[in-house]
Motif scaffolding. Structure first.
Motif, PDB file in Angstrom:
ATOM      1  N   GLU A  56       0.613  -1.251   0.128  1.00  0.00           N
ATOM      2  CA  GLU A  56       0.053   0.098  -0.076  1.00  0.00           C
ATOM      3  C   GLU A  56       0.786   1.288   0.124  1.00  0.00           C
ATOM      4  N   ARG A 100       1.914   3.418  -4.865  1.00  0.00           N
ATOM      5  CA  ARG A 100       0.439   3.551  -5.699  1.00  0.00           C
ATOM      6  C   ARG A 100       0.316   2.733  -7.084  1.00  0.00           C
ATOM      7  N   ALA A 101       1.383   2.672  -7.554  1.00  0.00           N
ATOM      8  CA  ALA A 101       1.421   1.997  -9.012  1.00  0.00           C
ATOM      9  C   ALA A 101       2.787   1.689  -9.461  1.00  0.00           C
ATOM     10  N   PRO A 150      -3.142  -5.153  -2.946  1.00  0.00           N
ATOM     11  CA  PRO A 150      -3.328  -4.695  -4.221  1.00  0.00           C
ATOM     12  C   PRO A 150      -2.360  -3.394  -4.676  1.00  0.00           C
ATOM     13  N   VAL A 151      -1.885  -3.220  -5.750  1.00  0.00           N
ATOM     14  CA  VAL A 151      -0.993  -2.133  -6.499  1.00  0.00           C
ATOM     15  C   VAL A 151      -1.299  -2.049  -7.628  1.00  0.00           C
ATOM     16  N   ALA A 152      -1.728  -1.011  -8.280  1.00  0.00           N
ATOM     17  CA  ALA A 152      -2.166  -0.573  -9.510  1.00  0.00           C
ATOM     18  C   ALA A 152      -0.817  -0.970 -10.560  1.00  0.00           C
ATOM     19  N   ASN A 171      -5.546  -7.622  -7.179  1.00  0.00           N
ATOM     20  CA  ASN A 171      -6.583  -6.363  -7.413  1.00  0.00           C
ATOM     21  C   ASN A 171      -7.914  -7.044  -7.813  1.00  0.00           C
ATOM     22  N   CYS A 228     -11.584  -4.848 -11.656  1.00  0.00           N
ATOM     23  CA  CYS A 228     -10.544  -4.582 -10.567  1.00  0.00           C
ATOM     24  C   CYS A 228     -11.387  -4.003  -9.178  1.00  0.00           C
ATOM     25  N   TYR A 240      -7.442   0.073  -8.503  1.00  0.00           N
ATOM     26  CA  TYR A 240      -6.334  -0.746  -8.800  1.00  0.00           C
ATOM     27  C   TYR A 240      -6.331  -1.394  -9.928  1.00  0.00           C
TER      28      TYR A 240
END
Length: 292
Positions: free
Chosen positions: A171, A174-175, A194-196, A224, A251, A255
């Motif tokens: 977390e 972000r991506a 979850p991570v974009a 995600n 998703c 995410y």
């Protein structure tokens, strides 16, 4: 590690985000301070991690505003490469992976190019994750960063390390944009948050075959909560077809997962249809820019 994540600056939270679940900027401790790290992007900075001196470079906007929280984007070199090549755009890289010229919104970005040990990112016992985490703390204690907007991209070993950051920091990132990476190089400690995720790979890659890229992608399709695709669209090797872009559905909010496959080898700058410039920076920035 990342000790400033829970420490709020005296600067008020700024409501700027549009992605569901991110309602405001979280200013770092460096907000409101006169910076010491801003300046020539070719100047190397150092931190000591596990008794080893590690280096990194920073690119800060010329009109840097110490009261404005910026994105923080890590740009990681490949095996045998250096951070200075990422900074200067030599050795087969576009400078900072070609992202800065595309950033024209009100959030802006601060870029960091760190050096891997022995010109790579083996991440033994998680030491490279620890290094990146310490760099985050160092940068955010001095510069104004939105702690909700940390990103990483890289090619080959740099892609593998970006994947490892997504796994280990969860977390806190972000991506990521993973360009022709592999899941075994830097590992995946944790790997359940979850991570974009943006993944890109050449179907004719004989250095790090595309199967590894698919494996990394599928981890975050699962994390995600996306609906898996039986056969994501990919061009045939040698077909000369344009790259394909698969955006996964259903998703978890905020995410997304995007998978880009291209007809080409192991390269950070794939081109097609006679284009002079690669599509890679535009696809990466399009993915990152949705989080503001």
């Amino acid at each position: 590690m990342l000790g400033s994540i829970k420490a709020f600056s005296s600067v008020a939270l700024v409501a700027i985000a549009t992605v569901p679940g991110v309602i405001a900027a979280t200013p770092s401790l460096g907000c409101g301070k006169a910076p010491t790290l801003a300046g020539n992007p070719n100047t190397a900075h150092q931190v000591t991690v596990n008794g080893k001196t590690r280096g990194f470079f920073i690119n800060v906007p010329e009109d840097y505003d110490q009261d404005h929280p910026y994105r923080l984007i890590f740009a990681l070199h490949a095996l045998g490469g250096t951070a200075s090549q990422v900074v200067s755009g030599t050795g087969g890289y576009y400078a900072w992976y070609g992202i800065p010229p595309l950033v024209n919104d009100t959030v802006g970005a601060i870029y960091v190019a760190p050096d891997g040990l022995n010109n790579g990112w083996m991440n033994q016992a998680g030491e490279d994750v620890t290094f990146i985490s310490q760099v985050i703390d160092t940068v955010e204690a001095d510069l104004c960063v939105d702690q909700n907007l940390r990103f990483s991209t890289g090619f080959s070993y740099g892609g593998a390390m970006s994947y490892a950051l997504a796994c280990a920091l969860g977390e806190e990132i972000r991506a990521v944009a993973v360009l022709s990476g592999n899941p075994q190089i830097s590992g995946c400690s944790g790997g359940t948050a979850p991570v974009a995720y943006y993944g890109q790979h050449g179907v004719a890659d004989n250095v790090l075959p595309i199967a590894g890229g698919r494996e990394m992608r599928d981890r975050f399709v699962k994390n995600n909560g996306c609906t898996a695709m039986a056969s994501p669209s990919e061009p045939a090797a040698g077909s000369g077809a344009a790259h394909t872009k698969n955006t996964y559905s259903n998703c978890s909010s905020g995410y997304p997962v995007v998978w880009v496959a291209f007809d080409g080898p192991h390269t950070p700058t794939p081109t097609e249809n006679g284009a002079a410039q690669s599509f890679s920076p535009h696809e990466t920035w399009e993915f990152f820019s949705q989080f503001d």
